[in-house]
Design a protein around this motif. Sequence first.
Motif, mmCIF file in Angstrom:
data_model
loop_
_atom_site.group_PDB
_atom_site.id
_atom_site.type_symbol
_atom_site.label_atom_id
_atom_site.label_comp_id
_atom_site.label_asym_id
_atom_site.label_seq_id
_atom_site.Cartn_x
_atom_site.Cartn_y
_atom_site.Cartn_z
ATOM 1 N N ILE A 147 0.848 -1.193 0.000
ATOM 2 C CA ILE A 147 0.000 0.000 0.000
ATOM 3 C C ILE A 147 0.882 1.240 0.000
ATOM 4 N N THR A 148 1.938 1.176 0.788
ATOM 5 C CA THR A 148 2.906 2.274 0.808
ATOM 6 C C THR A 148 4.298 1.687 0.610
ATOM 7 N N GLY A 149 5.236 2.541 0.239
ATOM 8 C CA GLY A 149 6.581 2.043 -0.009
ATOM 9 C C GLY A 149 7.608 3.154 -0.025
ATOM 10 N N TRP A 150 8.852 2.771 -0.239
ATOM 11 C CA TRP A 150 9.960 3.727 -0.261
ATOM 12 C C TRP A 150 9.768 4.770 -1.358
ATOM 13 N N ALA A 151 9.254 4.342 -2.498
ATOM 14 C CA ALA A 151 9.035 5.278 -3.604
ATOM 15 C C ALA A 151 7.919 6.269 -3.274
ATOM 16 N N GLN A 152 6.900 5.813 -2.539
ATOM 17 C CA GLN A 152 5.769 6.682 -2.219
ATOM 18 C C GLN A 152 6.152 7.786 -1.235
ATOM 19 N N ILE A 153 6.956 7.455 -0.239
ATOM 20 C CA ILE A 153 7.305 8.474 0.751
ATOM 21 C C ILE A 153 8.431 9.379 0.269
ATOM 22 N N ILE A 172 14.131 -3.049 -2.165
ATOM 23 C CA ILE A 172 14.319 -4.497 -2.311
ATOM 24 C C ILE A 172 15.713 -4.921 -1.855
ATOM 25 N N GLN A 173 16.719 -4.103 -2.176
ATOM 26 C CA GLN A 173 18.094 -4.429 -1.810
ATOM 27 C C GLN A 173 18.366 -4.249 -0.315
ATOM 28 N N HIS A 174 17.590 -3.380 0.339
ATOM 29 C CA HIS A 174 17.823 -3.090 1.756
ATOM 30 C C HIS A 174 16.642 -3.502 2.631
ATOM 31 N N ILE A 175 15.797 -4.390 2.122
ATOM 32 C CA ILE A 175 14.584 -4.787 2.829
ATOM 33 C C ILE A 175 14.899 -5.283 4.243
ATOM 34 N N SER A 176 14.152 -4.752 5.226
ATOM 35 C CA SER A 176 14.390 -5.107 6.625
ATOM 36 C C SER A 176 13.240 -4.581 7.473
ATOM 37 N N PRO A 177 13.062 -5.109 8.683
ATOM 38 C CA PRO A 177 12.012 -4.615 9.576
ATOM 39 C C PRO A 177 12.175 -3.127 9.883
ATOM 40 N N SER A 178 13.418 -2.682 10.064
ATOM 41 C CA SER A 178 13.652 -1.277 10.406
ATOM 42 C C SER A 178 13.274 -0.347 9.256
ATOM 43 N N LEU A 179 13.554 -0.766 8.019
ATOM 44 C CA LEU A 179 13.194 0.056 6.867
ATOM 45 C C LEU A 179 11.672 0.090 6.715
ATOM 46 N N ASP A 180 11.007 -1.040 6.929
ATOM 47 C CA ASP A 180 9.548 -1.078 6.873
ATOM 48 C C ASP A 180 8.942 -0.131 7.908
ATOM 49 N N LEU A 181 9.500 -0.159 9.116
ATOM 50 C CA LEU A 181 8.997 0.700 10.193
ATOM 51 C C LEU A 181 9.181 2.169 9.835
ATOM 52 N N LYS A 182 10.320 2.500 9.266
ATOM 53 C CA LYS A 182 10.602 3.877 8.852
ATOM 54 C C LYS A 182 9.579 4.343 7.811
ATOM 55 N N ILE A 183 9.255 3.470 6.875
ATOM 56 C CA ILE A 183 8.288 3.800 5.822
ATOM 57 C C ILE A 183 6.896 4.004 6.408
ATOM 58 N N VAL A 184 6.512 3.125 7.343
ATOM 59 C CA VAL A 184 5.193 3.230 7.975
ATOM 60 C C VAL A 184 5.063 4.530 8.752
ATOM 61 N N ILE A 185 6.091 4.875 9.525
ATOM 62 C CA ILE A 185 6.060 6.106 10.321
ATOM 63 C C ILE A 185 5.942 7.330 9.409
ATOM 64 N N LYS A 186 6.746 7.351 8.335
ATOM 65 C CA LYS A 186 6.690 8.486 7.409
ATOM 66 C C LYS A 186 5.319 8.555 6.714
ATOM 67 N N THR A 193 -0.652 14.939 8.173
ATOM 68 C CA THR A 193 -0.304 16.335 7.905
ATOM 69 C C THR A 193 -0.387 16.740 6.444
ATOM 70 N N GLY A 194 -0.263 15.771 5.552
ATOM 71 C CA GLY A 194 -0.246 16.097 4.124
ATOM 72 C C GLY A 194 1.142 16.512 3.670
ATOM 73 N N ASN A 195 2.057 16.713 4.633
ATOM 74 C CA ASN A 195 3.416 17.107 4.292
ATOM 75 C C ASN A 195 4.150 15.954 3.612
ATOM 76 N N GLY A 196 4.735 16.243 2.473
ATOM 77 C CA GLY A 196 5.464 15.220 1.759
ATOM 78 C C GLY A 196 4.612 14.497 0.735
ATOM 79 N N ALA A 197 3.306 14.678 0.803
ATOM 80 C CA ALA A 197 2.424 14.048 -0.196
ATOM 81 C C ALA A 197 2.487 14.843 -1.482
ATOM 82 N N ARG A 198 2.448 14.131 -2.610
ATOM 83 C CA ARG A 198 2.551 14.804 -3.896
ATOM 84 C C ARG A 198 1.468 14.311 -4.823
#
Length: 198
Positions: A147-153, A172-186, A193-198
């Motif tokens: 639903i969300t991903g590195w490219a989306q944020i 895909i090259q850096h896939i990990s729980p920490s990266l997933d968590l970072k993406i979810v938080i962002k 807030t709408g900040n960062g949405a395009r």
Amino acid sequence: MTEEKRTFYFVMKRIIDVIFSLIGLIITLPVIVVFSILIKLETPGPVFFLQERVGLNGRYFTIIKLRSMGADAEKNGAKWAEKNDPRVTKIGAFIRKTRIDEIPQLWNVLVGEMSLVGPRPERPMFTAQFNDEIPGFVERLKVKPGITGWAQINGGYDISPREKFTLDKYYIQHISPSLDLKIVIKTVIVCLTGNGAR
């Protein structure tokens, strides 16, 4: 990441996907109902937007979204979304900015077609086209779409296919729980807030 850790990661990711998609669907049901009514009031046509996409290992599935464009948005054929897309309705612009249009995809996650985090799934015609133009584009199909991903944020709706692939390849090259968590938080920050949405 070793093969053993990778297997454990994907098992845990699936468990988390099921739990959070189920809870998410229950909690956001009122939001879906309210915006379904607003969409129906603004423009004629169905509330939900159903479209065939390409998932893990090239499997096709039907994605579910709240409709953000007019019902006749593709009367002249398929078109890649662009910045300030004139096909987007007023309600559509808001739900795209806040990612509310993506909420129904929690069902796709629940049934195992998608994950909460992963590369956004593309349509079959665009997947084939982009793979001809961008060598290795189908590498995105090595993991379950999200639903969300590195490219989306880091990009949004209007980035080019090549930019999207570069960002997805990084994930895909850096896939990990920490990266997933970072993406979810962002993603949560963008939704609130709408900040960062395009």
